[in-house]
Scaffold this active site. Structure first.
Site, PDB file in Angstrom:
ATOM      1  N   GLU A  52       0.867  -1.175   0.000  1.00 12.80           N
ATOM      2  CA  GLU A  52       0.000   0.000   0.000  1.00 12.80           C
ATOM      3  C   GLU A  52       0.903   1.222   0.000  1.00 12.80           C
ATOM      4  OE1 GLU A  52      -3.410   2.616   2.263  1.00 12.80           O
ATOM      5  OE2 GLU A  52      -2.460   0.995   3.377  1.00 12.80           O
ATOM      6  N   ASP A  77       5.224   4.602   3.533  1.00 17.79           N
ATOM      7  CA  ASP A  77       4.985   6.038   3.690  1.00 17.79           C
ATOM      8  C   ASP A  77       6.263   6.664   4.211  1.00 17.79           C
ATOM      9  OD1 ASP A  77       3.780   8.665   4.493  1.00 17.79           O
ATOM     10  OD2 ASP A  77       1.914   7.602   4.090  1.00 17.79           O
ATOM     11  N   ASP A 126      -2.787  12.129  -2.452  1.00 20.47           N
ATOM     12  CA  ASP A 126      -2.900  13.543  -2.792  1.00 20.47           C
ATOM     13  C   ASP A 126      -2.968  13.635  -4.316  1.00 20.47           C
ATOM     14  OD1 ASP A 126      -2.493  16.235  -3.402  1.00 20.47           O
ATOM     15  OD2 ASP A 126      -1.081  16.545  -1.763  1.00 20.47           O
ATOM     16  N   LYS A 130      -2.288  20.751  -9.170  1.00 22.87           N
ATOM     17  CA  LYS A 130      -1.545  21.796  -9.884  1.00 22.87           C
ATOM     18  C   LYS A 130      -0.558  21.169 -10.869  1.00 22.87           C
ATOM     19  CE  LYS A 130      -1.905  25.265  -6.233  1.00 22.87           C
ATOM     20  NZ  LYS A 130      -1.166  26.102  -5.255  1.00 22.87           N
ATOM     21  N   ASP A 162     -11.146   9.600  -3.342  1.00 21.64           N
ATOM     22  CA  ASP A 162     -12.314  10.474  -3.299  1.00 21.64           C
ATOM     23  C   ASP A 162     -12.183  11.578  -4.334  1.00 21.64           C
ATOM     24  OD1 ASP A 162     -10.117  11.493  -1.635  1.00 21.64           O
ATOM     25  OD2 ASP A 162     -11.468  13.182  -1.277  1.00 21.64           O
TER      26      ASP A 162
END
Length: 224
Positions: A52, A77, A126, A130, A162
């Site tokens: 993940e 992470d 994220d 931009k 999402d």
């Protein structure tokens, strides 16, 4: 989170047997000794490896590990103070098929051998909307090449988000490259057919999105 609390978590991570925190030099010089040997040296079994990426608090990694005890799960992470919670929960619950790796995701092809990984999950990344942030988008063409290298030939990729932008961007890129899109849905809780692990595991923030009637999207695909 205060700096004192962060430090406490960093220190506790050092004692967790299910956490690996290599330096960048260790990764690039391949002195960690785990590349190509994650099953034997870390998990100590021959079960499939599922990653993940950007695992945050590790909720999804732990949730998947509980659903599939005969598979190995590794949450990745750069923020160790976040996945501290998942690592601690896994230890408290006696889950031996869970690990956490503190590193930058762009180093994935330095940490895993070719064809070493069976599946990759990217959950609520994220979207880096931009234009100048495109290089950090976890489903851009550069990252897809890295995933292709570490994944087995029929290895599956999962994107759950999402962000309608991230969903659309990824689908467009996959179709443009002629990749195999196995399943795509822009609202998995309103439509049937999504795998059980997509709808039965919910992160803290995902529950908030659902309370606010924000649709959750999902894509399953293979990289040729």
């Amino acid at each position: 989170m205060g700096s004192k609390n962060k430090l406490k978590r960093f220190n506790e991570n050092e004692t967790f047997e299910n956490v690996v925190q290599p330096s960048r030099e260790e990764v690039l010089n391949n002195t960690l000794g785990l590349k190509g040997c994650w099953k034997q040296k870390f998990f100590k079994n021959d079960n499939p490896i599922i990653l993940e990426l950007g695992c945050g608090k590790g909720e999804y990694t732990v949730g998947l590990a509980k659903l599939f005890p005969n598979k190995n799960f590794l949450g990745i992470d750069i923020k160790g103070a976040r996945f501290w919670r998942g690592a601690k929960t896994a230890l408290e619950d006696g889950l031996v098929n869970v690990g956490f790796l503190r590193t930058q995701i762009e180093l994935i092809d330095e940490l895993f051998a070719e064809n070493e990984v069976d599946e990759i999950w990217i959950t609520f990344p994220d979207p880096q909307i931009k234009y100048k942030r495109t290089k950090h988008r976890l489903t851009n063409a550069v990252f897809l090449e890295k995933y292709k290298y570490v994944l087995k030939e029929d290895g599956m990729m999962h994107l759950k988000t999402d962000s309608e932008f991230m969903h659309g961007y990824t689908l467009g890129l996959l179709h443009g490259q002629g990749q195999e899109v196995c399943y795509a849905n822009h609202n998995v809780y309103k439509n049937e057919g999504a795998p059980k692990e997509v709808t039965t595991i919910q992160t803290f923030y995902e529950k908030q999105y659902l309370e606010n009637n924000k649709p959750i999207t999902y894509i399953a695909f293979r990289i040729k």
